[in-house]
Scaffold this active site. Structure first.
Site, PDB file in Angstrom:
ATOM      1  N   GLY A  56       9.336  -0.428  -9.541  1.00 19.38           N
ATOM      2  CA  GLY A  56       9.734  -0.190 -10.932  1.00 19.38           C
ATOM      3  C   GLY A  56       9.694   1.284 -11.317  1.00 19.38           C
ATOM      4  O   GLY A  56      10.399   1.705 -12.236  1.00 19.38           O
ATOM      5  N   GLU A  95       9.248  -3.604  -2.658  1.00 20.55           N
ATOM      6  CA  GLU A  95       9.071  -4.994  -3.081  1.00 20.55           C
ATOM      7  C   GLU A  95       9.016  -5.975  -1.914  1.00 20.55           C
ATOM      8  O   GLU A  95       8.310  -6.991  -1.975  1.00 20.55           O
ATOM      9  CB  GLU A  95      10.188  -5.404  -4.055  1.00 20.55           C
ATOM     10  CG  GLU A  95      10.069  -4.801  -5.438  1.00 20.55           C
ATOM     11  CD  GLU A  95      10.704  -3.421  -5.595  1.00 20.55           C
ATOM     12  OE1 GLU A  95      11.056  -2.810  -4.572  1.00 20.55           O
ATOM     13  OE2 GLU A  95      10.832  -2.961  -6.739  1.00 20.55           O
TER      14      GLU A  95
HETATM   15  N1  CAA Z   1       0.528  -2.692  -9.890  1.00 18.05           N
HETATM   16  C1  CAA Z   1      -0.775  -2.827 -10.264  1.00 18.05           C
HETATM   17  N2  CAA Z   1      -1.744  -2.011  -9.839  1.00 18.05           N
HETATM   18  C2  CAA Z   1      -1.402  -1.017  -8.986  1.00 18.05           C
HETATM   19  C3  CAA Z   1      -0.084  -0.820  -8.559  1.00 18.05           C
HETATM   20  C4  CAA Z   1       0.921  -1.704  -9.068  1.00 18.05           C
HETATM   21  N3  CAA Z   1       2.220  -1.571  -8.763  1.00 18.05           N
HETATM   22  N4  CAA Z   1      -0.055   0.228  -7.719  1.00 18.05           N
HETATM   23  C5  CAA Z   1      -1.314   0.686  -7.633  1.00 18.05           C
HETATM   24  N5  CAA Z   1      -2.136  -0.079  -8.380  1.00 18.05           N
HETATM   25  C6  CAA Z   1      -3.580   0.050  -8.553  1.00 18.05           C
HETATM   26  C7  CAA Z   1      -4.329  -0.409  -7.318  1.00 18.05           C
HETATM   27  O1  CAA Z   1      -4.489  -1.833  -7.319  1.00 18.05           O
HETATM   28  C8  CAA Z   1      -5.644   0.339  -7.473  1.00 18.05           C
HETATM   29  O2  CAA Z   1      -6.433  -0.338  -8.422  1.00 18.05           O
HETATM   30  P1  CAA Z   1      -8.041  -0.509  -8.137  1.00 18.05           P
HETATM   31  O3  CAA Z   1      -8.567   0.901  -8.093  1.00 18.05           O
HETATM   32  O4  CAA Z   1      -8.491  -1.281  -9.328  1.00 18.05           O
HETATM   33  O5  CAA Z   1      -8.173  -1.208  -6.834  1.00 18.05           O
HETATM   34  C9  CAA Z   1      -5.213   1.654  -8.113  1.00 18.05           C
HETATM   35  O6  CAA Z   1      -3.921   1.413  -8.667  1.00 18.05           O
HETATM   36  C10 CAA Z   1      -5.079   2.772  -7.104  1.00 18.05           C
HETATM   37  O7  CAA Z   1      -4.223   2.330  -6.068  1.00 18.05           O
HETATM   38  P2  CAA Z   1      -4.601   2.440  -4.508  1.00 18.05           P
HETATM   39  O8  CAA Z   1      -6.077   2.361  -4.318  1.00 18.05           O
HETATM   40  O9  CAA Z   1      -3.764   1.458  -3.782  1.00 18.05           O
HETATM   41  O10 CAA Z   1      -4.124   3.934  -4.235  1.00 18.05           O
HETATM   42  P3  CAA Z   1      -3.653   4.553  -2.848  1.00 18.05           P
HETATM   43  O11 CAA Z   1      -3.562   6.014  -3.073  1.00 18.05           O
HETATM   44  O12 CAA Z   1      -4.509   4.072  -1.728  1.00 18.05           O
HETATM   45  O13 CAA Z   1      -2.188   3.959  -2.598  1.00 18.05           O
HETATM   46  C11 CAA Z   1       0.041   3.353  -3.253  1.00 18.05           C
HETATM   47  C12 CAA Z   1      -1.138   4.317  -3.444  1.00 18.05           C
HETATM   48  C13 CAA Z   1       0.638   3.537  -1.844  1.00 18.05           C
HETATM   49  C14 CAA Z   1       1.086   3.714  -4.290  1.00 18.05           C
HETATM   50  C15 CAA Z   1      -0.455   1.896  -3.421  1.00 18.05           C
HETATM   51  O14 CAA Z   1      -1.192   1.811  -4.632  1.00 18.05           O
HETATM   52  C16 CAA Z   1       0.649   0.877  -3.497  1.00 18.05           C
HETATM   53  O15 CAA Z   1       1.223   0.527  -2.480  1.00 18.05           O
HETATM   54  N6  CAA Z   1       0.939   0.375  -4.707  1.00 18.05           N
HETATM   55  C17 CAA Z   1       1.888  -0.693  -4.915  1.00 18.05           C
HETATM   56  C18 CAA Z   1       3.311  -0.170  -4.808  1.00 18.05           C
HETATM   57  C19 CAA Z   1       4.284  -1.298  -4.987  1.00 18.05           C
HETATM   58  O16 CAA Z   1       4.309  -2.257  -4.244  1.00 18.05           O
HETATM   59  N7  CAA Z   1       5.170  -1.176  -5.981  1.00 18.05           N
HETATM   60  C20 CAA Z   1       6.184  -2.171  -6.301  1.00 18.05           C
HETATM   61  C21 CAA Z   1       5.655  -3.166  -7.294  1.00 18.05           C
HETATM   62  S1  CAA Z   1       6.746  -4.533  -7.515  1.00 18.05           S
HETATM   63  C22 CAA Z   1       7.965  -3.992  -8.567  1.00 18.05           C
HETATM   64  O17 CAA Z   1       7.963  -2.863  -8.996  1.00 18.05           O
HETATM   65  C23 CAA Z   1       8.984  -5.040  -8.913  1.00 18.05           C
HETATM   66  C24 CAA Z   1      10.082  -4.602  -9.798  1.00 18.05           C
HETATM   67  O18 CAA Z   1      11.015  -3.951  -9.390  1.00 18.05           O
HETATM   68  C25 CAA Z   1      10.116  -5.053 -11.185  1.00 18.05           C
END
Ligand code: CAA
Length: 256
Positions: free
Chosen positions: A110, A133
């Site tokens: 997003g 995703e």
């Molecule tokens: N939603 C909710 N929480 C999220 C998030 C997300 N998309 N991305 C990160 N966070 C949260 C993590 O859960 C974590 O929370 P806690 O400290 O409570 O555990 C906090 O943010 C920090 O994240 P990380 O510890 O994972 O940080 P990192 O530096 O190790 O990694 C990252 C960074 C690679 C961006 C990793 O956070 C990640 O992969 N995030 C998810 C990315 C993702 O999959 N995005 C797509 C979402 S689906 C979507 O967007 C659908 C759509 O089109 C509508």
């Protein structure tokens, strides 16, 4: 409305909105969309703001839609979550003023979709882009399946969405997903320089250019060229167009 996620600063005709939920890497939840729509309600009628800049606080621009919110959804809720986001991003895209994404860090899912709904993107060298995703067993929901191919071509869109690969700012520049890459500490200075340049242009010509460039890609070349000619003609009714040409001929700066 008291904002909890958005930080808004308006000065010198430029609005800067910082998405600030750094503990969740600025993930987009329903609260964000409510606040952002409220901000757009306030912004749309204003004539003193000429450019909008969007950025994120901390190490992310936006790391995606909020997975913790989505995990509880059923199909109807998922549909509503997607359409609410899509409508909001369409609204952003259709603002009469230009919108610049200052991508400071992760622009994933997003977050990449939000950046793509802006008119152009300037990224820090540290920014990362992607549509991850597939890693969650889902498809994008805020129009990446449509905007990514329009911005970067079919092959790049299919590559990024099907592999869920994350790419660097330099790679995003190479495929046309971003227009400029800066040193991290120079990002906001560079974006504000571009925003000031646009804000100093005649707002009628800026708004019309944005509208017909965007309208044109959704229609045939012939129809879009005719639209350009119609708008080109109309601008001769505007004082700002006359002033721009007169100023050139009189070797002075235009007084818009
Ligand atoms: N939603 C909710 N929480 C999220 C998030 C997300 N998309 N991305 C990160 N966070 C949260 C993590 O859960 C974590 O929370 P806690 O400290 O409570 O555990 C906090 O943010 C920090 O994240 P990380 O510890 O994972 O940080 P990192 O530096 O190790 O990694 C990252 C960074 C690679 C961006 C990793 O956070 C990640 O992969 N995030 C998810 C990315 C993702 O999959 N995005 C797509 C979402 S689906 C979507 O967007 C659908 C759509 O089109 C509508």
């Amino acid at each position: 409305m008291e904002y909890q996620i958005l930080k808004i600063q308006i000065s010198d005709r430029i609005a800067v909105v910082t998405i600030s939920r750094p503990a969740a890497l600025n993930a987009l939840n329903t609260k964000f969309f409510k606040e952002f729509n409220h901000f757009l309600d306030d912004l749309e009628p204003r004539e003193d703001v000429k450019v909008l800049v969007l950025t994120g606080e901390g190490k992310a621009f936006v790391a995606g839609a909020d997975i913790a919110e989505m995990v509880h959804m059923d199909s109807d809720e998922g549909y509503a979550f997607s359409t609410f986001g899509q409508r909001t991003f369409d609204r952003l895209e259709q603002l009469s003023i230009p919108v610049i994404a200052a991508v400071n860090g992760y622009a994933l899912g997003g977050g990449c979709e939000l950046a793509m709904a802006c008119d152009f993107r300037v990224a820090s060298k540290l920014a990362k882009f992607g549509q991850p995703e597939m890693n969650l067993g889902m498809i994008p929901g805020y129009a990446a399946t449509q905007r990514l191919s329009r911005l970067t071509g079919l092959g790049n869109a299919l590559y990024l969405i099907l592999t869920a690969d994350t790419i660097t700012a330099e790679d995003a520049l190479r495929i046309g997903l971003v227009q400029k890459v800066t040193e991290p500490e120079m990002l906001m200075a560079e974006v504000m320089k571009l925003a000031s340049k646009i804000a100093a242009n005649g707002s009628q010509a800026v708004a019309t250019s944005k509208r017909i460039i965007r309208a044109g890609i959704a229609t045939s070349f012939q129809h879009a060229s005719e639209l350009e000619a119609v708008e080109f003609g109309k601008q001769f009714n505007h004082e700002s167009t006359k002033e721009g040409m007169k100023a050139f001929l009189e070797k002075r700066k235009p007084d818009w």
